[in-house]
Design a protein around this motif. Structure first.
Motif, PDB file in Angstrom:
ATOM      1  N   GLU A 195      17.275  -2.024   8.799  1.00 45.77           N
ATOM      2  CA  GLU A 195      16.138  -1.285   8.250  1.00 45.77           C
ATOM      3  C   GLU A 195      15.199  -2.300   7.595  1.00 45.77           C
ATOM      4  N   GLU A 196      13.888  -2.206   7.977  1.00 49.63           N
ATOM      5  CA  GLU A 196      12.855  -3.005   7.315  1.00 49.63           C
ATOM      6  C   GLU A 196      11.638  -2.127   7.133  1.00 49.63           C
ATOM      7  N   HIS A 197      11.300  -1.931   5.864  1.00 50.57           N
ATOM      8  CA  HIS A 197      10.169  -1.035   5.554  1.00 50.57           C
ATOM      9  C   HIS A 197       9.355  -1.646   4.426  1.00 50.57           C
ATOM     10  N   TRP A 198       8.015  -1.527   4.511  1.00 46.23           N
ATOM     11  CA  TRP A 198       7.093  -2.136   3.566  1.00 46.23           C
ATOM     12  C   TRP A 198       6.369  -1.052   2.781  1.00 46.23           C
ATOM     13  N   LEU A 199       6.225  -1.319   1.490  1.00 46.73           N
ATOM     14  CA  LEU A 199       5.426  -0.463   0.611  1.00 46.73           C
ATOM     15  C   LEU A 199       4.315  -1.347   0.048  1.00 46.73           C
ATOM     16  N   VAL A 200       3.074  -1.114   0.493  1.00 48.13           N
ATOM     17  CA  VAL A 200       1.960  -2.007   0.191  1.00 48.13           C
ATOM     18  C   VAL A 200       1.072  -1.356  -0.871  1.00 48.13           C
ATOM     19  N   LEU A 201       0.776  -2.123  -1.915  1.00 51.14           N
ATOM     20  CA  LEU A 201      -0.121  -1.655  -2.965  1.00 51.14           C
ATOM     21  C   LEU A 201      -1.568  -1.897  -2.535  1.00 51.14           C
ATOM     22  N   PRO A 202      -2.529  -1.177  -3.103  1.00 53.98           N
ATOM     23  CA  PRO A 202      -3.930  -1.379  -2.717  1.00 53.98           C
ATOM     24  C   PRO A 202      -4.402  -2.793  -3.035  1.00 53.98           C
ATOM     25  N   GLY A 203      -5.368  -3.279  -2.241  1.00 52.24           N
ATOM     26  CA  GLY A 203      -5.878  -4.628  -2.402  1.00 52.24           C
ATOM     27  C   GLY A 203      -6.663  -4.793  -3.701  1.00 52.24           C
ATOM     28  N   ILE A 204      -6.610  -6.013  -4.250  1.00 42.53           N
ATOM     29  CA  ILE A 204      -7.289  -6.328  -5.519  1.00 42.53           C
ATOM     30  C   ILE A 204      -8.053  -7.635  -5.352  1.00 42.53           C
ATOM     31  N   ASN A 205      -9.281  -7.682  -5.885  1.00 41.30           N
ATOM     32  CA  ASN A 205     -10.063  -8.918  -5.894  1.00 41.30           C
ATOM     33  C   ASN A 205      -9.642  -9.719  -7.127  1.00 41.30           C
ATOM     34  N   PHE A 206      -8.677 -10.620  -6.941  1.00 41.57           N
ATOM     35  CA  PHE A 206      -8.155 -11.387  -8.064  1.00 41.57           C
ATOM     36  C   PHE A 206      -9.170 -12.393  -8.605  1.00 41.57           C
ATOM     37  N   ASN A 207     -10.197 -12.683  -7.817  1.00 48.01           N
ATOM     38  CA  ASN A 207     -11.199 -13.633  -8.303  1.00 48.01           C
ATOM     39  C   ASN A 207     -12.045 -13.054  -9.426  1.00 48.01           C
ATOM     40  N   ASN A 208     -11.956 -11.762  -9.610  1.00 48.93           N
ATOM     41  CA  ASN A 208     -12.741 -11.129 -10.681  1.00 48.93           C
ATOM     42  C   ASN A 208     -12.023 -11.147 -12.020  1.00 48.93           C
ATOM     43  N   TYR A 209     -10.779 -11.636 -12.058  1.00 48.27           N
ATOM     44  CA  TYR A 209      -9.975 -11.507 -13.269  1.00 48.27           C
ATOM     45  C   TYR A 209      -9.291 -12.831 -13.614  1.00 48.27           C
ATOM     46  N   SER A 210      -8.740 -12.841 -14.803  1.00 50.21           N
ATOM     47  CA  SER A 210      -7.887 -13.961 -15.240  1.00 50.21           C
ATOM     48  C   SER A 210      -6.796 -13.396 -16.140  1.00 50.21           C
TER      49      SER A 210
END
Length: 783
Positions: free
Chosen positions: A96-111
């Motif tokens: 069994e191989e299954h992925w749970l993907v979180l929504p994308g984030i623009n990390f360049n906007n944060y620190s």
């Protein structure tokens, strides 16, 4: 197109559509006979990859939210478990191989990005073939097969199989960059599947935080040079972007170690996520002036974090006066003088000497404290006795307390009523439990809150009459004890003497309510010897100027810049009857030209003397010495006389010791010496120097007018000074001679004071101080 049995698969490139568009399609099938069949209409809705901003949270209580799931292998995908957690369980399957993907984030906007979540692992095994991983990718498009993109693992904590819900710990995401970064959980199992649950995902921007405990430190204190005893606080940091810098205030210092390394500033290096809890030691600096040092802040700072402070308060207190000295037995006792002796006290810069006689019997001159009770808790009592021979009106009297070793009264309790002769007045703390109703005054006055280091005194108006406890002494001289005044004590006394009191266990009240008084002891001070400042010496020659065969007493007190100790123990000394038979100026041993040992002694005066014997020994113990001379008769002269004896019966080389035995007409015998000399039986003996004695010699003429010559000698180099006192003990002239070498000297006094004024007729005391020793004599000015 591919076929698998009756199932056909084809890939078609459908033009891109806007997210949310529903696309409809049908499939036409043509057989070998060119017959055509059209499928029913099918449709799908175009979706766009999900994106979000920080902060982002997902607890799955409302379903999948913005997460995206993709199945690589197996038939058991992610599901919502217990209506709360995202769960995946490969039980019963081989892969069994299954992925749970979180929504994308623009990390360049944060620190300073951080992430936390909780997991539960149940059943199976966690190993290379069965696991849950957290990964991130900055080239995954957000939809479709994630295995075609590049992913980087982020390690997190878990509780292991059966460990219950466990926090991942704070995960530092600040190293991730990219405009569209996806985080995903990858479930994988083969031979020993685990059910993994995920909940409470939280991605946030960390705020640097400094934590200190406690934020206030009080009670720093020391006496003298310091520093104070160290106290501690702890500091830790979370989500820091820079080191923590600690800055101490002006009068405090800090260290990472209790005993070393104190400084005004420290730097704690921030690790990946902060600073672990660290103990900081703080103390009040050494060498500060006496005073308070309150509300001074240690500042803790780190870039982006709110500064924290630790407020420190303390004080440098006045050191206590020196300890009470111990008086030792008098020496050099004559018919008119003796040398008072005492042991040195650490920290003392000088001593006061009292010399007096005592007579017993008669009434007391005033009221005195007869009992002091410092018991458990509030069991405090003071008993006052009237032995004056008459009733006393108490309205002008008060009881005063010197709190914690103070040098001036801190609290006052006024008294009232009349105290009959032979009666006591009993004062107790109102919260006492041992006296019952056996008291005359029950009060909550602070005076009755003494606790062992608070002197308590009777005052008549502004005059101190009697005291229990040494004023200015902060030690626990009277803690947990009952003190009862001895029946023959010298009372009243403005100076506390422990020898005047009997000590009993705490809460003892056997004697409470009455007092036995055998009559007052009257103290008469020898003129010039009451509170006489003798300087920083441990012996002092007392010229009593009184009749022979008199009993004298002396006590000493040590002092320094912080106060004066209580009285020493009392020493008793009895002057000799009659005049001193002989006053010896010197006693020496030399080698003569004939290689004999010559003994020479010089006397200042002789009275009632029979004569002298010479004793010789081979060591410094007179017990083994032998008489080597006949009786050498005394001339009994009031003038200086010189005597000699030549020992011609020494034959062996070595060091010899000699004593001079003086014999009085009344049979009294005294010894002087020893003096020693090295004898070489073969001759060639060096000519020794005649040793000098440090001494203040007889002044002359005496009486004098207008000049008196004051001769003295020094046995070793010393600082020398002279003070001349009148009959009231006042200094009228002072000579500082500075350091003088070994030798004989003489100074002249013209009978004038500091201002050159001619003094009146009378007896004057001359005191010479040489180093730590004092010598004295008297002279009479007679015009």
């Amino acid at each position: 197109m591919t076929a698998s049995g009756s199932t056909y698969t084809t890939n078609s490139n459908i033009p891109a559509q806007t997210a949310g568009t529903t696309v409809y399609y049908v499939i036409d099938a043509t057989d070998d006979d060119s017959a055509t069949t059209t499928s029913s209409e099918q449709s799908y809705t175009v979706i766009a990859p999900a994106t979000t901003t920080i902060p982002y949270t997902e607890d799955f209580s409302a379903g999948w939210g913005q997460t995206y799931r993709y199945d690589i292998a197996g038939t058991k995908p992610w599901y919502i478990y217990n209506n709360d957690n995202a769960s995946c369980n490969g039980y019963g399957s081989t892969l069994e191989e299954h992925w749970l993907v979180l929504p994308g984030i623009n990390f360049n906007n944060y620190s300073n990005e951080r992430m936390t979540f909780n997991t539960i692992a149940t059943h199976g095994t966690i190993d290379a073939n069965n696991y849950l991983k957290l990964l991130y990718s900055n080239n995954y498009p957000g939809l479709g097969d994630p295995t075609s993109s590049t992913w980087t693992e982020i390690a997190f904590a878990n509780g292991g199989i059966g460990g219950g819900e466990t926090s991942s710990g704070v995960l530092d995401l600040s190293g991730i960059s990219g405009t569209n970064v996806y985080l995903a959980f990858k479930y994988y199992s083969t031979n020993s599947p685990t059910r993994w649950e995920i909940d409470d995902i939280n991605i946030y921007l960390a705020t640097p935080l400094i934590t200190v405990n406690p934020t206030t430190l009080t009670g720093f204190t020391y006496q003298g040079t310091g520093p104070s005893t160290a106290q501690t606080f702890t500091v830790s940091g979370a989500d820091l972007t820079a080191d923590i810098v600690l800055t101490a205030p002006t009068n405090y210092e800090i260290s990472l170690s209790e005993n070393t390394g104190y400084t005004s500033s420290l730097t704690l290096t921030a690790a990946k996520l902060g600073v672990n809890e660290t103990t900081i030691y703080v103390r009040l600096k050494a060498g500060l002036a006496i005073g308070t040092y309150n509300n001074e802040d240690i500042t803790l700072s780190s870039s982006g974090a709110t500064n924290k402070t630790v407020t420190c308060s303390g004080e440098v207190t006045t050191p206590p006066p020196p300890n009470v000295p111990t008086a030792t037995a008098a020496t050099s006792v004559t018919n008119t003088s003796f040398t008072a002796n005492w042991n040195a006290v650490s920290g003392a810069t000088g001593y006061y000497l009292d010399v007096y006689t005592k007579t017993t019997g008669g009434n007391a001159s005033d009221l005195f404290i007869s009992e002091y009770v410092e018991g458990s808790s509030n069991n405090k009592g003071i008993e006052i006795y009237n032995g004056t021979g008459a009733s006393v009106d108490l309205s002008s009297y008060s009881l005063k307390q010197y709190n914690n070793g103070a040098t001036i009264p801190t609290y006052t309790l006024g008294l009232s009523g009349t105290l009959a002769n032979g009666s006591v007045y009993r004062i107790v703390n109102s919260n006492q439990t041992i006296f019952g109703t056996n008291y005359d005054l029950s009060t909550n006055s602070s005076v009755m809150g003494f606790n062992g280091n608070d002197a308590v005194a009777i005052f008549n108006g502004a005059n101190l009459v009697d005291v229990v406890g040494p004023i200015g002494d902060a030690s626990d001289w009277g803690k947990d004890v009952t003190l009862v005044r001895k029946e023959a004590a010298s009372v009243p006394s403005a100076i506390y003497s422990a020898s005047d009191w009997d000590s009993h266990a705490a809460d003892t009240i056997t004697n409470w309510g009455s007092h036995t008084f055998s009559g007052s002891t009257t103290v008469t001070y020898v003129s010039g010897y009451q509170n006489l400042n003798v300087g920083n010496v441990t012996s002092y020659n007392v010229d009593t100027g009184r009749a022979p065969g008199t009993t004298y007493y002396y006590v000493v007190r040590a002092y320094n810049a912080y106060g004066t100790s209580g009285n020493s123990n009392e020493q008793e000394v009895v002057t000799l009857d009659g005049p001193v038979p002989v006053e010896l100026a010197s006693f020496t041993a030399t080698i003569s030209a004939q290689n004999y040992i010559t003994l020479t002694w010089v006397t200042q005066t002789e009275t009632g003397m029979r004569g002298y014997y010479i004793y010789r020994g081979t060591d410094g113990d007179i017990a083994g010495a032998q008489n080597v001379s006949p009786l050498i008769p005394s001339l009994n002269s009031s003038q200086m006389q010189t005597y000699m004896f030549e020992d011609t019966e020494v034959y062996e080389t070595g060091t010899y010791y000699y004593w001079l035995q003086t014999n009085d007409l009344d049979g009294a015998v005294n010894y002087h010496g020893p003096v020693s000399v090295f004898y070489n039986a073969l001759g060639d003996n060096p000519t020794p120097e005649i040793p000098l004695a440090t001494k203040l010699h007889a002044v002359y003429p005496n009486p004098f007018n207008p000049l008196v010559f004051i001769p003295f000698s020094l046995a070793k180099d010393n600082d020398v000074s002279f003070k001349i006192y009148n009959s009231r003990g006042q200094i009228v002239k002072h000579y500082e001679l500075g350091n003088k070498a070994v030798g004989n000297y003489r100074i002249t006094w013209d009978g004038t004071d500091y201002n050159g004024n001619t003094l009146s007729n009378g007896v004057y005391q001359i005191v010479m101080t040489a180093g730590s020793q004092a010598y004295q004599t008297k002279t009479t000015l007679l015009k």
